[in-house]
Scaffold this active site. Structure first.
Site, short mmCIF file in Angstrom:
data_model
loop_
_atom_site.label_atom_id
_atom_site.label_comp_id
_atom_site.label_asym_id
_atom_site.label_seq_id
_atom_site.Cartn_x
_atom_site.Cartn_y
_atom_site.Cartn_z
N GLU A 1 -3.98 6.96 -4.88
CA GLU A 1 -4.12 6.42 -6.25
C GLU A 1 -5.41 6.92 -6.89
O GLU A 1 -6.42 7.02 -6.20
CB GLU A 1 -4.16 4.88 -6.21
CG GLU A 1 -2.86 4.28 -5.77
CD GLU A 1 -2.95 2.76 -5.60
OE1 GLU A 1 -3.97 2.15 -5.97
OE2 GLU A 1 -1.99 2.19 -5.09
N HIS B 1 -0.97 -0.42 -9.80
CA HIS B 1 -1.64 -1.30 -8.82
C HIS B 1 -2.23 -2.55 -9.50
O HIS B 1 -3.44 -2.77 -9.49
CB HIS B 1 -2.74 -0.55 -8.06
CG HIS B 1 -3.14 -1.22 -6.77
ND1 HIS B 1 -3.59 -0.53 -5.68
CD2 HIS B 1 -3.17 -2.53 -6.41
CE1 HIS B 1 -3.88 -1.39 -4.71
NE2 HIS B 1 -3.64 -2.61 -5.14
N GLY C 1 -0.97 -5.77 -8.85
CA GLY C 1 -0.43 -6.95 -8.16
C GLY C 1 -1.27 -8.20 -8.35
O GLY C 1 -0.76 -9.28 -8.61
N ARG D 1 0.85 -1.19 0.00
CA ARG D 1 0.00 0.00 0.00
C ARG D 1 0.89 1.24 0.00
O ARG D 1 1.89 1.30 0.71
CB ARG D 1 -0.91 0.02 1.24
CG ARG D 1 -2.10 -0.92 1.17
CD ARG D 1 -3.12 -0.51 0.11
NE ARG D 1 -4.31 -1.32 0.09
CZ ARG D 1 -4.49 -2.38 -0.71
NH1 ARG D 1 -3.54 -2.74 -1.55
NH2 ARG D 1 -5.63 -3.06 -0.67
#
Ligand code: DGY
Length: 321
Positions: A269, A287, A289, A240
């Site tokens: 974000e 982002h 992942g 994060r």
């Protein structure tokens, strides 16, 4: 008259998951996949039994206080639950679940990509090739850092941290980790536990952040801790953005104290600190992942299992509040 439960679905989900939702429930989909504002989230929740939420949904204390009484479950399509005020949910008697385990492999893969992308100057190289300005090979050209045999320090040895440690072992990396507790048993890699983060930082050729964002971990990577890293260390964050003090990391990247950073997550974000974009020694991803077809399906099924358990009176396996 149907007794199907009404579910507000925060974002566009994989087709198979939306099909199952339509069969078993009365879902209210977000057809154009936009980010709900707090007001919209509250308005659309009227009459709903549950919210199937992603980390983009602002389920803070103010929003939770205004949710209708009908909402009894927030089933997250995410492992991280920092977008949900868990105390506020508890206070309203709303159960909260997440989707752990199923995204560990995909997220560890992205951590490896971020590490290699930063160490081997992948952004710079890719931009150069695309620009058409690449004009020769030379021994001094685009030289990066080798990670094979180096030391990686993992902050947060949960599921993702452990998969990352296994993968990093495959590169011959020496594994160090900081966690609330040492792992009771380790398979597939050797690792040294550091009860104090400050004691591990000077050993980190690569520092990877893999812990959740909580009040205790916010801003964890600050200037004082960056100063403890070896000169030119690589910083990887796939957990994060809130774990990082952006000003401190950008300042350290500018002077080479941090040699490069591979970042998949950011504060605020998608409006990341512009300083990251201006630097050549950053490798930046949006982002992603857990963004593989396999993992997104698995996250959806896991969220559905939690919803099914809850509405059939069982304890959802992934209850976090
Ligand atoms: C997670 O599951 O927490 C991912 O970061 C996506 O939100």
């Amino acid at each position: 008259m149907t007794n199907k439960r009404k579910i507000l679905v925060g974002r566009k989900l994989p087709d198979a998951i939306e099909t199952k939702l339509s069969r078993d429930y009365l879902p209210l989909f977000n057809s154009d996949d936009h980010v709900f504002s707090p007001d919209e989230l509250i308005a659309k929740s009227q009459g709903m039994d549950a919210i199937l939420a992603c980390h983009s949904e602002p389920l803070n204390a103010e929003v939770i206080a205004l949710l209708p009484d009908t909402v009894r479950l927030i089933a997250n399509f995410s492992v991280g639950v920092d977008h949900v005020d868990l105390n506020a949910a508890k206070a309203r008697g709303i159960v909260v679940t997440n989707t752990p385990d199923v995204l560990s492999d995909a997220t560890a893969e992205i951590a490896i990509l971020c590490m290699l992308g930063a160490a081997r100057r992948a952004s710079e190289g890719e931009r150069l090739v695309r620009s058409g300005h690449w004009n020769s090979w030379s021994p001094a050209f685009m030289v990066g850092t080798q990670i094979t045999g180096k030391r990686i320090g993992i902050v947060g040895m949960g599921r993702v941290g452990q998969v990352l440690a296994q993968r990093a072992s495959g590169f011959g990396m020496k594994i160090h980790y900081h966690n609330r507790r040492p792992l009771p048993s380790i398979t597939g890699f050797n690792a040294t536990f550091h009860p104090q983060l400050e004691e591990m930082l000077p050993l980190c050729d690569v520092l990877s952040l893999n812990c959740p964002a909580t009040p205790e971990t916010r801003g964890l990577l600050n200037r004082a801790r960056i100063d403890l890293l070896p000169e030119g260390a690589i910083v990887v964050n796939t957990a994060r953005g809130a774990l990082v003090d952006d000003e401190a990391l950008i300042a350290a990247l500018k002077i080479g104290k941090v040699g490069a950073a591979g970042l998949d997550v950011f504060n605020d974000e998608p409006n990341l600190h512009p300083g990251y974009r201006e630097l050549d020694n950053t490798f930046l991803l949006p982002h992603i992942g857990s963004a593989t077809r396999e993992t997104r399906d698995a996250m959806g099924y896991r969220a559905l299992e939690n919803i099914e358990a809850f509405f059939s009176g069982k304890e959802p396996v992934d209850r976090v509040a």
